[in-house]
Scaffold this active site. Structure first.
Site, PDB file in Angstrom:
ATOM      1  N   ALA A 157     -10.450  28.182  28.605  1.00  0.00           N
ATOM      2  CA  ALA A 157     -10.230  29.321  27.880  1.00  0.00           C
ATOM      3  C   ALA A 157     -11.177  30.306  27.819  1.00  0.00           C
ATOM      4  CB  ALA A 157      -9.374  29.062  26.409  1.00  0.00           C
ATOM      5  N   TYR A 158     -12.166  29.937  27.340  1.00  0.00           N
ATOM      6  CA  TYR A 158     -13.343  30.638  27.120  1.00  0.00           C
ATOM      7  C   TYR A 158     -13.911  31.366  28.472  1.00  0.00           C
ATOM      8  CZ  TYR A 158     -18.129  31.771  25.186  1.00  0.00           C
ATOM      9  OH  TYR A 158     -19.067  32.469  24.550  1.00  0.00           O
ATOM     10  N   VAL A 159     -13.788  30.597  29.562  1.00  0.00           N
ATOM     11  CA  VAL A 159     -14.413  31.012  30.650  1.00  0.00           C
ATOM     12  C   VAL A 159     -13.242  31.916  31.415  1.00  0.00           C
ATOM     13  CG1 VAL A 159     -14.541  30.502  33.204  1.00  0.00           C
ATOM     14  CG2 VAL A 159     -15.612  28.977  31.570  1.00  0.00           C
TER      15      VAL A 159
END
Length: 253
Positions: A157-159
């Site tokens: 999700a962060y990436v």
């Protein structure tokens, strides 16, 4: 040569966070007046405002949800009423969540990362870049991450949010460059912050084994890169994704 931001006003989103606080102080020490954005930590924002003013700079603390366009526009109005126009934007705020596998990560976490990485940047650009175009100059700086190049398990999700952000910044750099506005990203590694200095620095032997400089970076080192990009010393740098992580990831040509 020295970094001199005298006469400039900088907006730092997520200013009350571990990295945000150091970016704020560093820009203020370089001579900039500071607009401090915070989402919920009003007490810390007030303390930080006092720190900036003690350095002889003007400051204003403004609450906003930077994932909402109307809130960003209201943020702009509040800043301009107190400090005037913004010359430097540092998009540092990001939503926090628990990392897990793609199969287990709740869908709303992907949405929150898209909103806080991509849409925050879009809304900030829509609010502040038109004024920079009129003044024929400005700095637009985003805080990305080395994770964008690592793609390790549990980072999805962060990436996804930060890679989307990267695309916006690269396109924006080409769209506004003719107006002498630079658009760049700083990508920290696993950074030592004040929280760790207070509570104990986490064991990092597995991490630093792959770092050419064989150590973790500090929040001050990240802030130094931001201050450099905000200054005239970086006037011919735009469209860059700059890892500040001791060489842990290296963009290739």
């Amino acid at each position: 040569m020295k970094i001199d931001l005298s006469g400039q006003t900088a907006l730092v989103t997520g200013a009350t966070g571990e990295l945000g606080r150091v970016i704020v102080r560093t820009l203020a020490e370089s001579g900039a007046d500071i607009a401090l954005h915070y989402h919920s930590n009003e007490t810390k924002a007030a303390e930080l405002k006092n720190v900036v003013e003690a350095l002889g700079r003007r400051a204003v603390a403004v609450q906003a949800d930077v994932t909402k366009q109307d809130a960003v526009q209201a943020l702009k109005q509040s800043i301009e009423t107190s400090l005037g126009h913004v010359d430097i934007v540092v998009a540092n705020a990001v939503a926090q969540y628990k990392w897990t596998s793609v199969l287990e990560q709740p869908a709303e976490d992907y949405a929150s990362q898209f909103d806080s990485c991509v849409m925050q940047s879009v809304y900030l650009a829509k609010a502040f870049i038109p004024g920079m175009i009129e003044r024929k100059g400005g700095r637009f700086i985003g805080i990305n991450t080395e994770c964008s190049m690592q793609n390790f398990p549990s980072q999805s999700a962060y990436v996804a949010g930060k890679r989307g952000m990267d695309g916006v910044y690269r396109v924006l750099a080409k769209e506004v460059g003719e107006h002498q506005i630079t658009v760049n990203q700083v990508a920290p590694g696993w950074t030592i912050s004040e929280r760790e200095r207070t509570n104990g620095i986490a064991e990092s032997s597995d991490y630093i084994r792959n770092v050419p400089l064989r150590r973790r970076g500090t929040d001050q080192e990240i802030a130094n890169a931001v201050a450099f990009l905000a200054s005239d010393l970086a006037s011919f740098i735009t469209g860059a994704y700059i890892p500040v992580n001791g060489g842990n990831v290296m963009p290739a040509i």
